[in-house]
Design a protein around this motif. Sequence first.
Motif, PDB file in Angstrom:
ATOM      1  N   ALA A 118      50.265  32.924  38.627  1.00  0.00           N
ATOM      2  CA  ALA A 118      50.933  32.174  39.846  1.00  0.00           C
ATOM      3  C   ALA A 118      51.812  32.891  41.002  1.00  0.00           C
ATOM      4  N   GLY A 119      52.297  33.778  40.458  1.00  0.00           N
ATOM      5  CA  GLY A 119      53.104  34.813  41.272  1.00  0.00           C
ATOM      6  C   GLY A 119      52.294  35.759  41.800  1.00  0.00           C
ATOM      7  N   GLY A 120      50.993  36.157  41.445  1.00  0.00           N
ATOM      8  CA  GLY A 120      50.297  37.225  41.975  1.00  0.00           C
ATOM      9  C   GLY A 120      50.405  38.428  40.793  1.00  0.00           C
ATOM     10  N   ALA A 121      49.318  38.361  39.998  1.00  0.00           N
ATOM     11  CA  ALA A 121      49.278  39.151  38.804  1.00  0.00           C
ATOM     12  C   ALA A 121      48.838  40.390  39.250  1.00  0.00           C
ATOM     13  N   LEU A 173      39.710  31.475  25.160  1.00  0.00           N
ATOM     14  CA  LEU A 173      40.032  30.795  26.516  1.00  0.00           C
ATOM     15  C   LEU A 173      40.806  31.870  27.584  1.00  0.00           C
ATOM     16  N   LEU A 174      41.555  32.653  27.062  1.00  0.00           N
ATOM     17  CA  LEU A 174      42.202  33.919  27.869  1.00  0.00           C
ATOM     18  C   LEU A 174      40.964  34.754  28.157  1.00  0.00           C
ATOM     19  N   LEU A 175      40.173  35.147  27.441  1.00  0.00           N
ATOM     20  CA  LEU A 175      38.941  36.077  27.775  1.00  0.00           C
ATOM     21  C   LEU A 175      38.203  35.406  28.871  1.00  0.00           C
ATOM     22  N   GLN A 176      37.859  34.198  28.981  1.00  0.00           N
ATOM     23  CA  GLN A 176      37.105  33.392  29.864  1.00  0.00           C
ATOM     24  C   GLN A 176      37.609  33.240  31.223  1.00  0.00           C
ATOM     25  N   LEU A 177      39.123  33.032  31.123  1.00  0.00           N
ATOM     26  CA  LEU A 177      39.824  33.044  32.401  1.00  0.00           C
ATOM     27  C   LEU A 177      40.031  34.282  33.175  1.00  0.00           C
ATOM     28  N   LEU A 178      40.398  35.360  32.352  1.00  0.00           N
ATOM     29  CA  LEU A 178      40.312  36.773  32.651  1.00  0.00           C
ATOM     30  C   LEU A 178      39.160  37.218  33.468  1.00  0.00           C
ATOM     31  N   LEU A 179      38.062  37.086  32.824  1.00  0.00           N
ATOM     32  CA  LEU A 179      36.610  37.210  33.396  1.00  0.00           C
ATOM     33  C   LEU A 179      36.366  36.464  34.808  1.00  0.00           C
ATOM     34  N   GLN A 180      36.933  35.545  35.133  1.00  0.00           N
ATOM     35  CA  GLN A 180      36.837  34.829  36.229  1.00  0.00           C
ATOM     36  C   GLN A 180      37.868  35.009  37.450  1.00  0.00           C
ATOM     37  N   HIS A 181      38.828  35.909  36.922  1.00  0.00           N
ATOM     38  CA  HIS A 181      39.761  36.434  38.095  1.00  0.00           C
ATOM     39  C   HIS A 181      39.502  37.361  38.844  1.00  0.00           C
ATOM     40  N   PRO A 182      39.912  37.340  40.118  1.00  0.00           N
ATOM     41  CA  PRO A 182      39.711  38.224  41.055  1.00  0.00           C
ATOM     42  C   PRO A 182      39.811  39.814  40.790  1.00  0.00           C
ATOM     43  N   HIS A 183      40.543  40.215  39.621  1.00  0.00           N
ATOM     44  CA  HIS A 183      40.563  41.500  38.978  1.00  0.00           C
ATOM     45  C   HIS A 183      39.543  41.941  38.151  1.00  0.00           C
ATOM     46  N   SER A 184      38.609  40.936  37.763  1.00  0.00           N
ATOM     47  CA  SER A 184      37.886  40.921  36.787  1.00  0.00           C
ATOM     48  C   SER A 184      36.804  42.132  36.959  1.00  0.00           C
ATOM     49  N   ARG A 185      36.504  42.961  38.195  1.00  0.00           N
ATOM     50  CA  ARG A 185      35.976  44.148  38.096  1.00  0.00           C
ATOM     51  C   ARG A 185      36.633  45.260  38.152  1.00  0.00           C
ATOM     52  N   SER A 186      37.999  45.112  37.661  1.00  0.00           N
ATOM     53  CA  SER A 186      38.889  46.335  37.352  1.00  0.00           C
ATOM     54  C   SER A 186      38.543  47.122  36.370  1.00  0.00           C
ATOM     55  N   VAL A 187      38.315  48.267  36.205  1.00  0.00           N
ATOM     56  CA  VAL A 187      37.943  49.150  34.771  1.00  0.00           C
ATOM     57  C   VAL A 187      39.066  48.978  34.044  1.00  0.00           C
TER      58      VAL A 187
END
Length: 342
Positions: A216-219, A242-256
């Motif tokens: 919420a604060g900008g991870a 559930l955590l993996l699903q959320l992270l793979l939809q996050h804007p940073h999901s292309r980060s190596v």
Amino acid sequence: MTIAELVAKSGAQMRVFDLGRRIEEVPLADFKAFEQMQKPYPVPYLKHAWLGILSWNPDEPGQHNIWFVKLPLDEQNILQPGPRDAFLQHWLRVAQYPDQKHGDAPCSYKPDANRMAYFHALALQALGQETTQYYATARAYLSGDIGWDNWQQLGLQGLAEVVARLAEEQNETLLCKALPNLPAVPRNVVLGFLENAAPGQALTSAINDSLSQVVAGGAEVADLAAFARALSHSVNADQRVLLLQLLLQHPHSRSVELLAALGSRCWRDLQGGLLLAYLECLAVNEQGINAFNALVADLLALPGMRERFMEVFRSPQRSESLAQAIGQLLSLARQGDSGRLQ
């Protein structure tokens, strides 16, 4: 002669720990079978077995020996005995000529500071020794007694010992209460150590709640990777997925950095649709095809992953970007550059 035989011949006892993907004990029977090339190494990392070997003689209390050894594996994750034998010959020479200089042992390595601290915490437990002076300081800080912003005085060792002793002195409850208050630096250090543990339900919930606050604060990417690592061995499998699903939809999901953390720490949960989602992100990662090839090759070396990948590679639901990345990977494989994938 094997490492286990050399230790036994000296009259010492030993404990073996894997320091590759996470720090966990390797059952001695499995290690002996691995050394005798009867079984593959169960958790290879970058084509090696990354080991921390602790030995001690019960007749000599207070004395112990530690080896950090990185043993190369073949394509089936079977030990390549030559380097291991060179390692043994080095220590036999040291024992025979203790007054001479022998240099570093073949295959030896130095773990990073975080791994060293956590390994030391486990070694203290294995040897039945007391905690260091840093443990009490870490517990005082996590209790809020010395102020949440006064973390600069903390040592890695104290935080590592708290996590290694989650079941003692209500340390798990201590972390549950502390997590919402921790600044990013000490929080991410604690989360990094938790990848070596199995957080219970209460701590899993506290980690998830803290993650929600951070998102919420900008991870930052490093924050997301730290949370993924912390929950990678949680007792709650549904929360992990559930955590993996959320992270793979996050804007940073292309980060190596994030994708590497998911692949190296959360691989047990990557299968079916979740593996497809991971590979879709990896196919469009910020560093391109070389990062895709490297992370896929590392995952393919793990037991049971090849079958999972073959299923996803053939999925009609894969995108054109993923299809192209897979095609390039298979082309390299046919040239013999990335192992046999067919």
